[in-house]
Write an enzyme that holds these catalytic residues in place. Structure first.
Site, mmCIF file in Angstrom:
data_model
loop_
_atom_site.group_PDB
_atom_site.id
_atom_site.type_symbol
_atom_site.label_atom_id
_atom_site.label_comp_id
_atom_site.label_asym_id
_atom_site.label_seq_id
_atom_site.Cartn_x
_atom_site.Cartn_y
_atom_site.Cartn_z
ATOM 1 N N HIS A 1 -45.234 -2.458 9.871
ATOM 2 C CA HIS A 1 -45.817 -1.048 9.771
ATOM 3 C C HIS A 1 -45.249 0.005 10.942
ATOM 4 C CE1 HIS A 1 -48.636 1.997 9.200
ATOM 5 N NE2 HIS A 1 -49.003 2.089 10.564
ATOM 6 N N CYS B 1 -12.610 4.399 0.017
ATOM 7 C CA CYS B 1 -13.763 4.475 0.892
ATOM 8 C C CYS B 1 -13.549 5.078 2.411
ATOM 9 C CB CYS B 1 -14.170 3.048 0.844
ATOM 10 S SG CYS B 1 -16.082 3.295 1.805
ATOM 11 N N GLU C 1 0.952 -1.231 0.057
ATOM 12 C CA GLU C 1 -0.034 -0.020 0.025
ATOM 13 C C GLU C 1 0.819 1.126 0.189
ATOM 14 O OE1 GLU C 1 -3.364 1.112 -0.231
ATOM 15 O OE2 GLU C 1 -2.444 2.912 -0.053
HETATM 16 C C1 FAD Z 1 -16.241 11.313 -2.555
HETATM 17 C C2 FAD Z 1 -16.749 9.703 -2.723
HETATM 18 C C3 FAD Z 1 -17.777 9.262 -2.174
HETATM 19 C C4 FAD Z 1 -18.333 7.844 -2.220
HETATM 20 N N1 FAD Z 1 -19.251 7.148 -1.695
HETATM 21 C C5 FAD Z 1 -19.522 6.053 -1.852
HETATM 22 C C6 FAD Z 1 -20.632 5.351 -1.106
HETATM 23 O O1 FAD Z 1 -21.445 6.089 -0.405
HETATM 24 N N2 FAD Z 1 -20.612 4.123 -1.385
HETATM 25 C C7 FAD Z 1 -19.809 3.160 -2.020
HETATM 26 O O2 FAD Z 1 -20.247 1.944 -2.120
HETATM 27 N N3 FAD Z 1 -18.750 3.843 -2.728
HETATM 28 C C8 FAD Z 1 -18.760 5.077 -2.736
HETATM 29 N N4 FAD Z 1 -17.634 5.763 -3.283
HETATM 30 C C9 FAD Z 1 -16.672 4.788 -3.986
HETATM 31 C C10 FAD Z 1 -15.868 3.860 -3.187
HETATM 32 O O3 FAD Z 1 -14.822 4.634 -2.445
HETATM 33 C C11 FAD Z 1 -14.939 2.908 -4.037
HETATM 34 O O4 FAD Z 1 -15.714 2.414 -5.056
HETATM 35 C C12 FAD Z 1 -14.153 2.009 -3.426
HETATM 36 O O5 FAD Z 1 -13.257 2.597 -2.293
HETATM 37 C C13 FAD Z 1 -13.171 1.279 -4.364
HETATM 38 O O6 FAD Z 1 -12.575 0.442 -3.658
HETATM 39 P P1 FAD Z 1 -11.047 -0.287 -4.280
HETATM 40 O O7 FAD Z 1 -10.578 -1.304 -3.339
HETATM 41 O O8 FAD Z 1 -11.271 -0.819 -5.563
HETATM 42 O O9 FAD Z 1 -10.137 0.929 -4.232
HETATM 43 P P2 FAD Z 1 -9.578 2.004 -3.167
HETATM 44 O O10 FAD Z 1 -10.394 2.039 -2.277
HETATM 45 O O11 FAD Z 1 -9.518 3.376 -4.042
HETATM 46 O O12 FAD Z 1 -8.322 1.570 -2.613
HETATM 47 C C14 FAD Z 1 -7.164 1.416 -3.555
HETATM 48 C C15 FAD Z 1 -5.651 1.381 -2.914
HETATM 49 O O13 FAD Z 1 -4.653 1.371 -3.743
HETATM 50 C C16 FAD Z 1 -3.580 2.089 -3.423
HETATM 51 N N5 FAD Z 1 -2.562 1.848 -4.665
HETATM 52 C C17 FAD Z 1 -3.039 2.447 -5.924
HETATM 53 N N6 FAD Z 1 -1.844 2.394 -6.468
HETATM 54 C C18 FAD Z 1 -0.906 1.547 -5.832
HETATM 55 C C19 FAD Z 1 0.270 1.350 -5.883
HETATM 56 N N7 FAD Z 1 0.668 1.221 -7.253
HETATM 57 N N8 FAD Z 1 1.256 0.722 -5.276
HETATM 58 C C20 FAD Z 1 0.441 0.475 -3.687
HETATM 59 N N9 FAD Z 1 -0.659 0.814 -3.691
HETATM 60 C C21 FAD Z 1 -1.316 1.592 -4.607
HETATM 61 C C22 FAD Z 1 -4.171 3.326 -3.023
HETATM 62 O O14 FAD Z 1 -3.302 4.034 -2.377
HETATM 63 C C23 FAD Z 1 -5.488 2.899 -2.314
HETATM 64 O O15 FAD Z 1 -5.196 2.759 -0.772
HETATM 65 C C24 FAD Z 1 -17.144 7.044 -2.950
HETATM 66 C C25 FAD Z 1 -16.170 7.659 -3.852
HETATM 67 C C26 FAD Z 1 -15.776 9.053 -3.496
HETATM 68 C C27 FAD Z 1 -14.621 9.433 -4.164
#
Ligand code: FAD
Length: 457
Positions: free
Chosen positions: A440, A42, A34
């Site tokens: 309800h 999230c 990470e």
């Molecule tokens: C403002 C906002 C509100 C949201 N609200 C909701 C909601 O209410 N409900 C919902 O379901 N979803 C919501 N989402 C979407 C949700 O946050 C994402 O869909 C979810 O976090 C995706 O998870 P993920 O594991 O795919 O990626 P992420 O949670 O983005 O995690 C990816 C991780 O990989 C790491 N990383 C990236 N590249 C590298 C690399 N090369 N080497 C090492 N580490 C790396 C990053 O640092 C990060 O920690 C929201 C998003 C935003 C922006």
């Protein structure tokens, strides 16, 4: 020297930690890499902080309406620093919980740093090179910065950077009328800012049915949010007051004198700095990693999960990707991503709960349809709560009686939709639910009534 492991997971977002701990508990030697905070978008900059802010904004809204309920409270004062601190605390607690869970896991090393492919199964992180027969990519996405004239000359927020701003902007211009933009728009309006949404399309959240989109626009406008649709030629210029946004719209003034701008125009997968070319991994034209039904990429032994595979853009879809890959690889199952019933919510207040096809999509499928809808004004719970905006709608296949999709825009819509999510997941015909006896007074109790109202369109 290349270090040999059983499993490498890149990214500790919403799928990575669960994949890593599941394999580690299975006796496999696992590295979880990470580069930022564990918990990904999230926990740190997405769902958790924003829904905490939405909750604060709702308190302000309810306080303003208190006299409608016979409670005399007066205009609330917003302490944005405390609002912000509360959101940060929720994030910090969730992150700390995740960190201690990962620390305790046997067979698992959490490596801090940026991971990059240097071969199809070799990953460089810092000075180390790791290899494993199974690699899971869970790198998520980041806010997209559009190429609009003047954007480089002005200060702007993204959905990430605005979370560190502990003040109420005088006039926030939200570029993008989709899910993230609408949540920020209503929230800041409730905190007391003037808010204008600028949307290039002809409707807010154009992916939804036009009746849903129109009702959402009404809800926002009734709270004083301005919506500028069909906005073309959007450009920016710094001013002493903040930012001037120029646009070409069929209605309204061509210049908006904002104090701040937040860009909410989509997300870009974090795949451009991963060395995917070296690994030979295929991506689509937007940079999403191409995967098959089991989420495996074109390189055997490499899977892409979460937002970076373009098959979902939510926490629950990322988590379901973890469930799919581990069920297939560890439990002998044959789970497919296409079996997932699409469901999500838009967290304006009242929220929109969605499942399956929109009515528009169902019509395009050409099958015979049944549709039913009911205004929230005729839902007892909504009337008692004094929150009657919105409506519920369901679409079913006239021949198979399967529910094809539903929208519940209204108080508790994000919860009430789950009866229909469950029915669609269980593939039961709607006729089964007609005879359910819900509690309800709830919003869900209207679902059997809604289904009994299904008729041809
Ligand atoms: C403002 C906002 C509100 C949201 N609200 C909701 C909601 O209410 N409900 C919902 O379901 N979803 C919501 N989402 C979407 C949700 O946050 C994402 O869909 C979810 O976090 C995706 O998870 P993920 O594991 O795919 O990626 P992420 O949670 O983005 O995690 C990816 C991780 O990989 C790491 N990383 C990236 N590249 C590298 C690399 N090369 N080497 C090492 N580490 C790396 C990053 O640092 C990060 O920690 C929201 C998003 C935003 C922006």
């Amino acid at each position: 020297m290349i270090e040999k492991l059983d499993v490498i997971v890149i990214g500790a977002g919403q799928a990575g930690p669960s994949i890593a701990t599941r394999f580690a508990a299975n006796g496999k030697k696992v590295a979880l890499i990470e580069r930022g905070h564990v918990g990904g978008t999230c926990v740190n900059t997405g769902c958790m902080p924003t829904k905490t802010l939405v909750a604060s904004a709702r308190v302000a809204h309810v306080a303003r309406r208190a006299s409608d309920f016979g409670v005399m409270a007066g205009e609330p004062a917003i302490d944005m620093r405390r609002v912000s601190e509360r959101a940060h605390l929720v994030t910090q607690n969730a992150r700390a919980g995740l960190e201690s869970w990962l620390k305790q896991a046997e067979n698992l090393e959490l490596i801090r740093g940026h991971a990059k492919f240097v071969g199809s199964h070799e990953i460089r992180v810092g000075k180390r090179i790791l290899t494993a027969p199974k690699i899971f990519i869970n790198v998520g996405a980041r806010p997209r910065i559009p190429e609009m004239p003047g954007i480089a000359e002005v200060d702007f927020f993204t959905s990430t950077s605005i979370l560190s701003y502990a003040e109420v902007p005088r006039h926030l211009v939200v570029i993008g009328g989709s899910y993230i933009g609408l949540e920020f728009a209503q929230m800041y309006r409730r905190f007391g800012a003037e808010v204008t949404i600028v949307e290039q399309g002809a409707a807010l959240i154009a992916r939804e049915d036009s009746d849903v989109s129109e009702a959402i626009k009404d809800i926002l406008e009734q709270e004083g949010v301005s919506c500028r649709l069909d906005a073309r030629c959007i450009s920016f210029r710094p001013t002493s007051e903040g930012v001037e946004v120029t646009l070409d719209c069929s209605a309204g003034a061509s210049k908006i004198a904002g104090s701040h701008v937040v860009l909410a125009v989509g997300r870009t997968p974090n795949t451009d700095d991963l060395g995917l070319g070296v690994a030979g991994l295929d991506v689509d034209e937007h940079g999403f990693i191409k995967v098959d039904e089991s989420l495996e990429t074109n390189i055997p032994g490499v899977w892409a999960v979460g937002d970076c595979n373009g098959r979902g853009a939510f926490t629950h879809t990322a988590y379901n990707d973890f469930e799919i890959v581990t069920a297939n690889l560890l439990d002998g199952e044959d789970r497919k991503v296409s079996e997932r019933v699409r469901a999500y919510a838009l967290y304006i207040d009242p929220p929109l709960g969605r499942v399956g096809l929109t009515e528009k999509e169902a019509r395009q499928s050409g099958r015979p349809l049944l549709v039913s809808s009911r205004p929230m004004a005729r839902v007892g719970r909504a009337v008692e709560r004094g929150e009657t905006a919105g409506f519920m709608k369901v679409v079913a296949d006239a021949e198979t009686k399967q529910i094809l999709g539903a929208s519940i825009l209204g108080v508790e819509g994000d919860e009430a939709i789950h009866g229909l999510v469950d029915a669609m997941s269980a593939k039961v015909p709607y006729t089964v639910l007609e005879w359910a006896v819900p509690i309800h007074p709830t919003v869900s109790e209207l679902i059997p009534t809604l289904l009994r109202g299904l008729g041809p369109i």
